[in-house]
Design a protein around this motif. Structure first.
Motif, mmCIF file in Angstrom:
data_model
loop_
_atom_site.group_PDB
_atom_site.id
_atom_site.type_symbol
_atom_site.label_atom_id
_atom_site.label_comp_id
_atom_site.label_asym_id
_atom_site.label_seq_id
_atom_site.Cartn_x
_atom_site.Cartn_y
_atom_site.Cartn_z
ATOM 1 N N VAL A 47 0.827 -1.214 0.000
ATOM 2 C CA VAL A 47 0.000 0.000 0.000
ATOM 3 C C VAL A 47 0.865 1.270 0.000
ATOM 4 C CG1 VAL A 47 -1.801 1.264 1.240
ATOM 5 C CG2 VAL A 47 -1.792 -1.238 1.290
ATOM 6 N N ASP A 48 1.802 1.347 0.935
ATOM 7 C CA ASP A 48 2.538 2.605 1.121
ATOM 8 C C ASP A 48 3.412 2.952 -0.083
ATOM 9 O OD1 ASP A 48 1.341 2.391 3.583
ATOM 10 O OD2 ASP A 48 3.134 1.655 4.592
ATOM 11 N N SER A 49 4.180 1.976 -0.566
ATOM 12 C CA SER A 49 5.060 2.305 -1.692
ATOM 13 C C SER A 49 4.242 2.561 -2.956
ATOM 14 C CB SER A 49 6.120 1.224 -1.920
ATOM 15 O OG SER A 49 5.553 0.029 -2.397
ATOM 16 N N SER A 50 3.096 1.907 -3.093
ATOM 17 C CA SER A 50 2.259 2.138 -4.281
ATOM 18 C C SER A 50 1.679 3.549 -4.268
ATOM 19 C CB SER A 50 1.108 1.128 -4.335
ATOM 20 O OG SER A 50 1.631 -0.164 -4.513
ATOM 21 N N VAL A 51 1.245 3.996 -3.084
ATOM 22 C CA VAL A 51 0.661 5.341 -3.000
ATOM 23 C C VAL A 51 1.748 6.399 -3.226
ATOM 24 C CG1 VAL A 51 -0.587 6.970 -1.531
ATOM 25 C CG2 VAL A 51 -1.256 4.564 -1.564
ATOM 26 N N VAL A 52 2.923 6.182 -2.663
ATOM 27 C CA VAL A 52 4.034 7.120 -2.912
ATOM 28 C C VAL A 52 4.340 7.168 -4.409
ATOM 29 C CG1 VAL A 52 6.504 7.514 -2.602
ATOM 30 C CG2 VAL A 52 5.111 6.918 -0.672
ATOM 31 N N LEU A 141 15.687 9.842 -2.824
ATOM 32 C CA LEU A 141 15.137 8.507 -2.581
ATOM 33 C C LEU A 141 13.763 8.689 -1.935
ATOM 34 C CD1 LEU A 141 15.749 5.379 -2.456
ATOM 35 C CD2 LEU A 141 16.407 5.790 -0.089
ATOM 36 N N ALA A 142 12.725 8.187 -2.598
ATOM 37 C CA ALA A 142 11.386 8.276 -2.009
ATOM 38 C C ALA A 142 11.145 7.054 -1.140
ATOM 39 C CB ALA A 142 10.335 8.354 -3.107
ATOM 40 N N GLN A 143 10.445 7.268 -0.044
ATOM 41 C CA GLN A 143 10.137 6.154 0.847
ATOM 42 C C GLN A 143 8.677 6.234 1.277
ATOM 43 O OE1 GLN A 143 13.308 4.006 3.264
ATOM 44 N NE2 GLN A 143 13.334 6.080 4.058
ATOM 45 N N GLY A 144 8.070 5.078 1.452
ATOM 46 C CA GLY A 144 6.679 5.022 1.886
ATOM 47 C C GLY A 144 6.549 5.071 3.394
ATOM 48 N N GLU A 152 6.740 4.671 15.904
ATOM 49 C CA GLU A 152 7.228 3.414 16.468
ATOM 50 C C GLU A 152 8.734 3.259 16.403
ATOM 51 O OE1 GLU A 152 5.006 0.521 14.265
ATOM 52 O OE2 GLU A 152 3.142 1.366 15.036
ATOM 53 N N SER A 153 9.352 3.813 15.360
ATOM 54 C CA SER A 153 10.738 3.389 15.154
ATOM 55 C C SER A 153 11.693 4.487 14.695
ATOM 56 C CB SER A 153 10.756 2.261 14.136
ATOM 57 O OG SER A 153 10.164 2.701 12.948
ATOM 58 N N GLY A 154 11.342 5.718 14.878
ATOM 59 C CA GLY A 154 12.277 6.756 14.444
ATOM 60 C C GLY A 154 12.147 6.998 12.950
ATOM 61 N N PRO A 155 13.103 7.717 12.380
ATOM 62 C CA PRO A 155 12.920 8.215 11.026
ATOM 63 C C PRO A 155 12.987 7.177 9.905
ATOM 64 C CG PRO A 155 15.049 8.878 11.877
ATOM 65 C CD PRO A 155 14.324 8.218 12.998
ATOM 66 N N GLU A 175 9.517 11.914 1.473
ATOM 67 C CA GLU A 175 8.584 11.085 2.240
ATOM 68 C C GLU A 175 7.232 11.778 2.384
ATOM 69 O OE1 GLU A 175 11.322 10.748 5.682
ATOM 70 O OE2 GLU A 175 11.177 8.590 5.352
ATOM 71 N N PRO A 176 6.486 11.823 1.292
ATOM 72 C CA PRO A 176 5.263 12.637 1.307
ATOM 73 C C PRO A 176 4.144 12.093 2.204
ATOM 74 C CG PRO A 176 5.477 11.455 -0.769
ATOM 75 C CD PRO A 176 6.752 11.224 -0.025
#
Ligand code: XMP
Length: 326
Positions: A47-52, A141-144, A152-155, A175-176
């Protein structure tokens, strides 16, 4: 220092109109941030990488270089769907990497779950790095990353395998979605024109079917996990269970038992079905699947999936059973 706190004034994105406003705002922000430079993205098809990816395609078109690594541990039809949606429908600059043999060769004979996860993660970074080095003019570099990842885990996105690229590949992050919760990401995904099934899919672990093909992964048993999972998903979809059950999948242990097929004794694997509901994945309850549907699924699996002669249902809640088996 980068601000990683969701602005208090930010409205929850619950409607298509709010999603459109978010998209317009982010498109502008992305264009401003990256200019005419290229942006690299590891596009798993989750889901996340597809939306990004869809958001970046809207903002910068072919300057997004999306890399889809097929590590051989994806569900049936997933690589094909990524290609269909992003390359054919959205006209994206998509690099498809068939790394199936590479991953399965590295995993051959490895039975420790910890080792398997490590190999999959490390090999993923290696393949992605190789693709990154083939590209010119990439600065981003784009990230989801989504808000729960930050909380939960920092950046760095915890289960996002590109957390460990070498230092000379020093990209600025895009990281939009970093202030969005999952439900908001889904609303944005639908507004961007992604298929409903892609945006509302159940969670799927980064190491994929690798954690469901227990012990040392073999190609034939992996294929049996993939095929049985596809049957389960098809039947849940047909019987309107896909949105009522949080996560459902099949597992195959590394053992065989005696059965009988066409009057001949056969030693084959059992398939274990897991179907659970949960709020936060910390605890989970087992679903009451209609018995006749279960019988139908069992019949399909033992006739259609090669090498399988039994089907079991895992009735264990979490605790004590985790959702996955390894
Ligand atoms: P467990 O098995 O710990 O799973 O009850 C809780 C949730 O986490 C998912 N899961 C993973 N996700 N990488 C991931 O990205 C992993 O290695 C991993 N292991 C478990 C699992 O599918 C469930 O939703």
């Amino acid at each position: 220092m980068e601000n990683n706190k969701r602005p208090e004034t930010m409205q929850r994105i619950t409607t298509p109109e709010l999603a459109e406003a978010f998209i317009a705002e982010q498109v502008e922000a992305i264009q401003k941030q990256v200019g005419d430079k290229k942006v690299l993205l590891a596009l798993s098809g989750g889901v996340d990488s597809s939306v990004v990816a869809a958001l970046l395609i809207r903002a910068i078109g072919k300057n997004l270089v999306a890399v889809h690594v097929n590590h051989g541990l994806l569900r049936k039809g997933e690589p094909e769907q990524v290609i269909e949606v992003f390359r054919n429908q959205m006209n994206a600059n998509l690099i498809y990497v068939d790394a199936v043999d590479r991953f399965l060769d590295k995993l051959a004979g490895v039975s420790s779950p910890e080792q398997k996860r490590k190999i999959i993660g490390a090999e993923f970074i290696r393949v992605f790095e190789e693709e990154a080095r083939k590209q010119d003019n990439i600065h981003f570099l784009a990230q989801g990353t989504i808000y729960p990842d930050i909380l939960e885990s920092g950046p760095v996105k915890a289960h996002h395998n590109v957390g460990g690229l070498p230092e000379d590949l020093d990209f600025e992050l895009v990281e939009p979605l970093k202030f969005l919760f999952k439900d908001e990401v889904r609303v944005v995904g639908v507004a961007l024109g992604l298929p409903f099934g892609m945006v509302y899919r159940q969670p799927f672990p980064g190491p994929g079917l690798g954690v469901r093909c227990l012990g040392a992964i073999t190609r034939d048993r992996l294929e049996a996990v993939r095929e049985s999972d596809a049957i389960l998903r098809e039947e849940f979809l047909k019987n309107d269970l896909q949105n009522k059950v949080w996560q459902y999948f099949t597992v195959i242990p590394d053992l065989k038992s005696v059965g009988v097929r066409n009057n001949v004794r056969c030693e084959e694997w059992p398939v274990i079905i897991r179907a659970v509901n949960t709020r936060d994945a910390m605890t989970a309850t087992v679903e009451n699947i209609p018995f006749d549907l279960m019988q139908h699924i069992v019949r399909r699996i033992i006739t259609e999936v090669k090498g399988v002669n039994r089907v079991l249902y895992d009735f264990t809640p979490k605790p004590t059973g985790t959702i996955e088996w390894e």
